[in-house]
Scaffold this active site. Sequence first.
Site, PDB file in Angstrom:
ATOM      1  N   ASN A   1      -7.552   1.362   2.794  1.00  0.00           N
ATOM      2  CA  ASN A   1      -6.689   1.174   3.958  1.00  0.00           C
ATOM      3  C   ASN A   1      -7.352   0.268   4.971  1.00  0.00           C
ATOM      4  OD1 ASN A   1      -8.328   1.911   6.052  1.00  0.00           O
ATOM      5  ND2 ASN A   1      -7.552   3.917   6.220  1.00  0.00           N
TER       6      ASN A   1
ATOM      7  N   HIS B   1       0.820  -1.214   0.000  1.00  0.00           N
ATOM      8  CA  HIS B   1       0.000   0.000   0.000  1.00  0.00           C
ATOM      9  C   HIS B   1       0.854   1.265   0.000  1.00  0.00           C
ATOM     10  CE1 HIS B   1      -4.298  -1.407   0.933  1.00  0.00           C
ATOM     11  NE2 HIS B   1      -3.619  -2.430   0.507  1.00  0.00           N
TER      12      HIS B   1
HETATM   13  C1  LIG Z   1      -8.896   3.659   7.537  1.00  0.00           C
HETATM   14  O1  LIG Z   1      -9.880   4.562   7.116  1.00  0.00           O
HETATM   15  C2  LIG Z   1     -11.086   4.519   7.844  1.00  0.00           C
HETATM   16  C3  LIG Z   1     -12.032   5.505   7.191  1.00  0.00           C
HETATM   17  O2  LIG Z   1     -12.220   5.185   5.852  1.00  0.00           O
HETATM   18  C4  LIG Z   1     -10.809   4.878   9.321  1.00  0.00           C
HETATM   19  O3  LIG Z   1     -12.006   4.781  10.057  1.00  0.00           O
HETATM   20  C5  LIG Z   1      -9.777   3.884   9.871  1.00  0.00           C
HETATM   21  O4  LIG Z   1      -9.424   4.248  11.177  1.00  0.00           O
HETATM   22  C6  LIG Z   1      -8.530   3.879   8.986  1.00  0.00           C
HETATM   23  N1  LIG Z   1      -7.620   2.858   9.430  1.00  0.00           N
HETATM   24  C7  LIG Z   1      -6.410   3.113   9.932  1.00  0.00           C
HETATM   25  C8  LIG Z   1      -5.581   1.949  10.290  1.00  0.00           C
HETATM   26  O5  LIG Z   1      -6.004   4.255  10.085  1.00  0.00           O
END
Ligand SMILES: *[C@@H]1O[C@H](CO)[C@@H](O)[C@H](O)[C@H]1NC(C)=O
Length: 382
Positions: free
Chosen positions: A149, A121
């Site tokens: 993500n 990624h």
């Molecule tokens: C990834 O993105 C989502 C929102 O799309 C968020 O809620 C989540 O915390 C994020 N994950 C990380 C590991 O930061």
Amino acid sequence: MIIRMFGLFETGVFMKLSFLVFLLCVLISVKNQTAETKKGSSTGKWSSSVSSPILLKSFQSRRIFLSTKNEKVEDSSPRALEYNFYRDSCPQAEEIIRTMIRQMYKVRPNVVPALLRLVFHDCFVEGCDASVLLDATDEIDSEKEAPPNETLKGFDVIDIIKSELEEACPRLVSCADILVLAAREAVVQAGGPFYPLYTGRRDSAFSFGEAATYELPSPHEDLSKTIASFASRGFDERETVSLLGAHSVGVIHCKFFQNRLYNFGGTYEPDPSLDIEFLNLLRSKCNNSHTSPEESQMEMNYEGTGSSFGTLYFRSLLLGRGILYADQQLMAGEGTGIWVRAYASDAFLFRRDFAQVMMKLSNLRVLTAPMGQVRRNCSKVA
Ligand SMILES: *[C@@H]1O[C@H](CO)[C@@H](O)[C@H](O)[C@H]1NC(C)=O
Ligand code: HEM
Ligand SMILES: *[C@@H]1O[C@H](CO)[C@@H](O)[C@H](O)[C@H]1NC(C)=O
Ligand SMILES: *[C@@H]1O[C@H](CO)[C@@H](O)[C@H](O)[C@H]1NC(C)=O
């Protein structure tokens, strides 16, 4: 020649030859890099033309940053990555990373899939510049927050290694180098091949949340889209197939393949490319009273740890047992199907190709001095 030498790695006896192999690799890639540098700009590193407006935008923002905040950039061309970049500044760096991953793997085997996916990624979106590690702030449109993500893991692993390295050699080892080196050690721990890596990457001052949303391949995509996505980063079909061999380890949450199980594309039938027995296995994993739908998942290595890295994944595809639609699609094209069959029957060939393609992935559009920075804390811009 290189092929033969990777064979020697395999035995573990001739590890010292890695330097020799590395010299070879350096020679080859120096040739490539000179060609790239000749194009005259750091933004021209992807061989294909850049058509996406999103990409263009982020390229521009990077360029603006460089020319306003770092006057020297204009006339000094970026350095190339080097073998053992930290040999004088922090000679113990790679060893610290190796030791820490080994220790963590013993208590937490899922560091392997976490880091392997994380490096993909990071490198796939705007190159291997640790941009994926940045937390969102007012200025940072974080890749972490982009929908693909979801369920990314391993940020804490990088943080732990980074604090150890900050103690040993403050402000010297970039997060981008830590990520690729840690992923390499993780692959080795999982029984995958060792591959030599250049170092000297620098960290970006940006994250590319928007690009991450649109640029990462989707699990629901047809083969042609997957091939196009990898081709735009310079990977041919063989390399794409071998890279996807990473789906030998880790887990896939049901939400990524739920659409294949009951009503595929509005047909009220399951995905016809799915083996029936396997379909039932997936349904039972995803539809049981013990696990919440959000949490339910399928192990990639569902037959247990007996099978060697890569082999089960490719054999599964031959049997119609790919978990993601995009995985199974590798069997839908002649050019990719050939390699699935080859890797299913020749584990050695896969290990060699996987080593090479991981080296290539780890070198995608890196930032080197005087560009970029070395973060003190991988989650935020220095
Ligand atoms: C990834 O993105 C989502 C929102 O799309 C968020 O809620 C989540 O915390 C994020 N994950 C990380 C590991 O930061
Ligand atoms: C067409 C390309 C790809 C697609 C669509 C794709 C998609 C996905 C999805 C949806 C998951 C499940 C995540 C979850 O449920 O938590 C996953 C997991 C994973 N992917 Fe990929 N991926 C692709 C290519 C790659 C590549 C090139 C690599 C590495 C080189 C990789 C490494 C992994 C790993 C190791 C996991 C397991 C993560 C874990 O268990 O924590 N993937 N991928
Ligand atoms: C669970 O199984 C039932 C029937 O076996 C099916 O109708 C339903 O859609 C499944 N639910 C999920 C979330 O897969
Ligand atoms: C790194 O920065 C993040 C975000 O500001 C913070 O939450 C975290 O505690 C910091 N880590 C260290 C080791 O300082």
